[in-house]
Design a protein around this motif. Structure first.
Motif, PDB file in Angstrom:
ATOM      1  N   TYR A 129      40.781  29.226 -12.809  1.00 53.45           N
ATOM      2  CA  TYR A 129      40.582  30.975 -12.761  1.00 53.45           C
ATOM      3  C   TYR A 129      41.432  31.286 -11.034  1.00 53.45           C
ATOM      4  O   TYR A 129      41.740  31.023 -10.912  1.00 53.45           O
ATOM      5  N   SER A 130      41.510  32.830 -12.047  1.00 55.36           N
ATOM      6  CA  SER A 130      42.344  33.223 -10.587  1.00 55.36           C
ATOM      7  C   SER A 130      42.488  34.499 -10.648  1.00 55.36           C
ATOM      8  O   SER A 130      42.000  35.682 -11.542  1.00 55.36           O
ATOM      9  N   ILE A 131      41.980  35.541  -9.193  1.00 52.31           N
ATOM     10  CA  ILE A 131      41.531  36.133  -8.781  1.00 52.31           C
ATOM     11  C   ILE A 131      42.519  37.269  -7.829  1.00 52.31           C
ATOM     12  O   ILE A 131      42.747  36.240  -6.431  1.00 52.31           O
ATOM     13  N   ASP A 132      43.226  38.111  -7.925  1.00 50.53           N
ATOM     14  CA  ASP A 132      44.345  38.970  -7.111  1.00 50.53           C
ATOM     15  C   ASP A 132      43.042  40.420  -6.263  1.00 50.53           C
ATOM     16  O   ASP A 132      42.065  40.621  -7.349  1.00 50.53           O
ATOM     17  N   LYS A 133      44.160  40.522  -6.263  1.00 47.80           N
ATOM     18  CA  LYS A 133      43.622  42.455  -5.863  1.00 47.80           C
ATOM     19  C   LYS A 133      43.451  43.206  -7.578  1.00 47.80           C
ATOM     20  O   LYS A 133      42.549  44.036  -6.895  1.00 47.80           O
ATOM     21  N   SER A 134      43.704  42.659  -8.771  1.00 48.67           N
ATOM     22  CA  SER A 134      44.027  43.501  -9.680  1.00 48.67           C
ATOM     23  C   SER A 134      42.642  43.150 -10.324  1.00 48.67           C
ATOM     24  O   SER A 134      41.669  44.325 -11.233  1.00 48.67           O
ATOM     25  N   ASN A 135      42.067  41.917 -10.002  1.00 42.34           N
ATOM     26  CA  ASN A 135      41.227  41.771 -11.385  1.00 42.34           C
ATOM     27  C   ASN A 135      39.082  41.689 -10.527  1.00 42.34           C
ATOM     28  O   ASN A 135      38.865  40.402 -11.056  1.00 42.34           O
ATOM     29  N   TRP A 136      38.717  41.949  -9.194  1.00 43.04           N
ATOM     30  CA  TRP A 136      38.089  41.291  -8.596  1.00 43.04           C
ATOM     31  C   TRP A 136      36.520  41.282  -9.396  1.00 43.04           C
ATOM     32  O   TRP A 136      35.681  40.945  -8.949  1.00 43.04           O
ATOM     33  N   TYR A 137      36.911  42.770 -10.036  1.00 41.86           N
ATOM     34  CA  TYR A 137      35.642  43.080 -10.995  1.00 41.86           C
ATOM     35  C   TYR A 137      35.373  41.946 -12.330  1.00 41.86           C
ATOM     36  O   TYR A 137      33.921  41.893 -12.787  1.00 41.86           O
ATOM     37  N   GLU A 138      36.057  40.340 -12.256  1.00 37.47           N
ATOM     38  CA  GLU A 138      35.853  39.810 -13.018  1.00 37.47           C
ATOM     39  C   GLU A 138      35.163  38.525 -12.232  1.00 37.47           C
ATOM     40  O   GLU A 138      34.869  37.724 -13.138  1.00 37.47           O
ATOM     41  N   LEU A 139      34.309  38.559 -10.660  1.00 36.24           N
ATOM     42  CA  LEU A 139      34.211  37.440 -10.208  1.00 36.24           C
ATOM     43  C   LEU A 139      32.106  37.696 -10.889  1.00 36.24           C
ATOM     44  O   LEU A 139      32.150  36.118 -11.173  1.00 36.24           O
ATOM     45  N   GLU A 140      31.340  38.655 -11.084  1.00 43.12           N
ATOM     46  CA  GLU A 140      30.694  38.822 -11.501  1.00 43.12           C
ATOM     47  C   GLU A 140      30.620  37.763 -12.515  1.00 43.12           C
ATOM     48  O   GLU A 140      29.606  36.838 -12.793  1.00 43.12           O
ATOM     49  N   GLU A 141      31.553  38.166 -13.788  1.00 43.32           N
ATOM     50  CA  GLU A 141      31.529  36.969 -14.994  1.00 43.32           C
ATOM     51  C   GLU A 141      31.789  35.618 -14.305  1.00 43.32           C
ATOM     52  O   GLU A 141      31.283  34.650 -15.473  1.00 43.32           O
ATOM     53  N   MET A 142      32.526  35.166 -13.641  1.00 41.73           N
ATOM     54  CA  MET A 142      32.825  34.164 -13.640  1.00 41.73           C
ATOM     55  C   MET A 142      32.137  33.193 -12.394  1.00 41.73           C
ATOM     56  O   MET A 142      31.883  31.688 -12.955  1.00 41.73           O
ATOM     57  N   ALA A 143      31.126  33.613 -11.653  1.00 42.69           N
ATOM     58  CA  ALA A 143      30.736  32.975 -10.912  1.00 42.69           C
ATOM     59  C   ALA A 143      29.513  32.080 -11.385  1.00 42.69           C
ATOM     60  O   ALA A 143      29.798  30.913 -10.615  1.00 42.69           O
ATOM     61  N   PRO A 144      28.745  32.236 -12.130  1.00 40.33           N
ATOM     62  CA  PRO A 144      27.890  31.151 -12.864  1.00 40.33           C
ATOM     63  C   PRO A 144      28.704  30.126 -13.284  1.00 40.33           C
ATOM     64  O   PRO A 144      27.766  29.144 -13.410  1.00 40.33           O
ATOM     65  N   LYS A 145      29.427  29.416 -13.935  1.00 47.48           N
ATOM     66  CA  LYS A 145      29.920  28.902 -14.241  1.00 47.48           C
ATOM     67  C   LYS A 145      31.188  28.351 -12.870  1.00 47.48           C
ATOM     68  O   LYS A 145      31.551  27.308 -13.421  1.00 47.48           O
ATOM     69  N   LEU A 146      31.606  28.509 -12.195  1.00 50.95           N
ATOM     70  CA  LEU A 146      32.541  28.153 -10.836  1.00 50.95           C
ATOM     71  C   LEU A 146      31.787  26.393 -10.135  1.00 50.95           C
ATOM     72  O   LEU A 146      30.535  26.964  -9.094  1.00 50.95           O
ATOM     73  N   ASP A 147      32.627  26.163 -10.062  1.00 51.15           N
ATOM     74  CA  ASP A 147      32.743  24.329  -9.226  1.00 51.15           C
ATOM     75  C   ASP A 147      32.731  24.732  -8.205  1.00 51.15           C
ATOM     76  O   ASP A 147      32.410  24.426  -7.177  1.00 51.15           O
ATOM     77  N   MET A 148      33.625  25.502  -8.066  1.00 49.98           N
ATOM     78  CA  MET A 148      34.818  25.808  -6.594  1.00 49.98           C
ATOM     79  C   MET A 148      34.921  26.593  -6.634  1.00 49.98           C
ATOM     80  O   MET A 148      35.430  27.088  -7.142  1.00 49.98           O
ATOM     81  N   VAL A 149      35.381  27.169  -5.193  1.00 53.66           N
ATOM     82  CA  VAL A 149      35.989  28.742  -5.262  1.00 53.66           C
ATOM     83  C   VAL A 149      37.237  28.606  -3.951  1.00 53.66           C
ATOM     84  O   VAL A 149      37.178  27.889  -2.821  1.00 53.66           O
ATOM     85  N   VAL A 150      38.068  28.496  -3.725  1.00 53.65           N
ATOM     86  CA  VAL A 150      39.547  28.608  -2.954  1.00 53.65           C
ATOM     87  C   VAL A 150      39.531  29.984  -2.097  1.00 53.65           C
ATOM     88  O   VAL A 150      40.612  29.967  -3.620  1.00 53.65           O
ATOM     89  N   VAL A 151      39.411  29.796  -1.651  1.00 53.11           N
ATOM     90  CA  VAL A 151      40.562  31.544  -0.740  1.00 53.11           C
ATOM     91  C   VAL A 151      42.006  31.339  -0.169  1.00 53.11           C
ATOM     92  O   VAL A 151      42.013  30.339   0.636  1.00 53.11           O
ATOM     93  N   THR A 152      42.765  31.481  -1.550  1.00 55.66           N
ATOM     94  CA  THR A 152      43.739  31.326  -0.712  1.00 55.66           C
ATOM     95  C   THR A 152      45.203  32.624  -0.497  1.00 55.66           C
ATOM     96  O   THR A 152      45.920  33.057  -1.680  1.00 55.66           O
ATOM     97  N   VAL A 153      44.760  33.304   0.807  1.00 55.50           N
ATOM     98  CA  VAL A 153      45.527  34.373   0.368  1.00 55.50           C
ATOM     99  C   VAL A 153      46.045  34.122   2.334  1.00 55.50           C
ATOM    100  O   VAL A 153      46.206  33.638   3.263  1.00 55.50           O
ATOM    101  N   PRO A 154      46.355  35.759   2.621  1.00 56.26           N
ATOM    102  CA  PRO A 154      47.156  35.758   4.045  1.00 56.26           C
ATOM    103  C   PRO A 154      46.295  35.390   5.055  1.00 56.26           C
ATOM    104  O   PRO A 154      44.876  35.656   4.817  1.00 56.26           O
ATOM    105  N   ILE A 155      46.429  34.852   5.920  1.00 55.91           N
ATOM    106  CA  ILE A 155      45.463  34.293   7.395  1.00 55.91           C
ATOM    107  C   ILE A 155      45.009  36.198   7.836  1.00 55.91           C
ATOM    108  O   ILE A 155      43.652  36.012   7.674  1.00 55.91           O
ATOM    109  N   LYS A 156      46.158  36.878   7.936  1.00 50.13           N
ATOM    110  CA  LYS A 156      45.288  38.026   8.157  1.00 50.13           C
ATOM    111  C   LYS A 156      44.064  38.881   7.280  1.00 50.13           C
ATOM    112  O   LYS A 156      43.379  39.612   7.691  1.00 50.13           O
TER     113      LYS A 156
END
Length: 377
Positions: A129-156
């Motif tokens: 799955y992918s989340i960026d600025k435009s679809n943060w609202y999808e996290l709530e639906e995704m969260a229960p089935k996620l085995d892993m979340v990788v944060v890959t955004v700019p350092i700042k």
């Protein structure tokens, strides 16, 4: 037509025939590689096996010597073929490390690194799955089935994104990041998530064709054993994996990234100041200086904000850069006072510090110089 010209034409014709036969054999080899890849995927075997490659290389060099062929050239030839074989894997399905597919979310998944790993994750059979600025609202639906979340955004913005995840993931979900800094993101993840946490640093850019031979640095955070399946997956992708303490990792990265990139800016900025155009300089450059120019030039072909984030990543890195400037001033005094003997003493002191690595560097850089000159001269 003279007799000598006729002989030359016959020899050239035979060379053309041999070259065509070589291409036919390479084509046949590529087809066999596809069969090997299929077997690896079916049996969950890694794409890259260092021991097998080294054994193959040594045997090939020996065969080359028996035929009067330069073994070093033969090794180059074989490694190019094997690199092409691994590139084929990037177009295919990868072996999977788990019985059932895992569900992995890449935050920043439309960026360079996120999209690369998302693609490879999907080619492996996991669900990405992918989340960026435009679809943060999808996290709530995704969260229960996620085995892993990788944060890959700019350092700042990494720590801000991690903070935004606080309390939104189930406890069993592994939280990880891909940043080149590890201490601060790890601390932020441990604070934001009560479940498994690991820091990951893929030591490559988003432009690689595949992950074979690439390095993944793993910094344990909490319940690291929960992420063993992901480590196994990295190995099946052909990656080398090492574990590191986050503080030691960051100390080394200050030099590998922060200092290196600032020195590139210093070099490029000085060239601009004195109107030393790269193409003009290349006309008078040795192969080794050409290589240095290319390594600096590739940085300026990329995003300035990315490199600013790396150079100004944290206070410790900035402090190291200030110490570098102080040391730079110390060496500048040698030039100011025409201190040739002082230069020699400093040079020889660094030579002793580098020790055997200097000889290794001489050999490896010689290889690069020769190949660069042969390819681009």
């Amino acid at each position: 037509m003279s007799k000598s010209q006729d002989v030359l034409n016959q020899s050239r014709k035979r060379l053309d025939e041999i070259d065509e036969q070589i291409l036919d054999l390479l084509s046949e080899r590529a087809q066999t590689v596809q069969e090997v890849i299929k077997t690896k995927v079916e049996n969950q075997l890694p794409v890259f096996v260092p021991e097998r490659e080294e054994q193959k290389t040594e045997a090939f060099k020996k065969l080359a010597m028996e035929r009067g062929i330069d073994p070093e050239w033969a090794e180059d030839f074989l490694r190019m073929i094997m690199t092409s074989s691994r590139a084929k894997q990037s177009q295919s399905k990868f072996p999977i490390a788990t019985t059932d597919p895992k569900h992995i979310l890449y935050i920043g998944g439309e960026g360079g690194m996120g999209s690369l790993y998302k693609r490879i994750t999907e080619q492996t059979g996991h669900v990405a799955y992918s989340i960026d600025k435009s679809n943060w609202y999808e996290l709530e639906e995704m969260a229960p089935k996620l085995d892993m979340v990788v944060v890959t955004v700019p350092i700042k913005i990494t720590e801000l994104v991690i903070e935004r995840l606080s309390g939104r993931l189930k406890k069993e979900t592994i939280l990880a990041d891909f940043t080149s800094n590890k201490s601060s993101p790890l601390e932020a993840m441990l604070k934001a998530h009560e479940g498994p946490v690991i820091g990951l640093h893929p030591m490559h850019g988003p432009g690689v064709q595949n992950l074979s031979k690439q390095l993944m640095v793993v910094c344990p955070g909490r319940e690291g054993e929960a992420a063993n399946w992901f480590i196994d997956q990295c190995k099946l992708w052909g990656m080398r994996v090492i574990q590191a303490d986050e503080k030691k990792h960051d100390h080394v990265m200050h030099l590998v990234q922060g200092l290196r990139h600032f020195v590139a800016l210093l070099h490029g900025s000085f060239m601009e100041e004195y109107d030393l155009k790269p193409n003009d300089m290349l006309e008078y450059s040795s192969p080794i200086y050409r290589a240095e120019m290319m390594m600096n030039g590739r940085i300026f072909a990329q995003d300035a904000e990315l490199y600013a984030d790396i150079v100004f990543a944290d206070e410790e890195r900035r402090e190291l850069l200030m110490k570098f400037f102080e040391h730079h001033q110390k060496l500048a005094e040698l030039v100011k006072h025409n201190d040739r003997e002082g230069f020699i003493r400093e040079f020889e002191g660094v030579t002793d510090f580098f020790g055997k690595f200097a000889t290794q560097a001489l050999n490896e850089s010689g290889y690069l110089i020769n190949r660069l000159a042969d390819r681009f001269a």
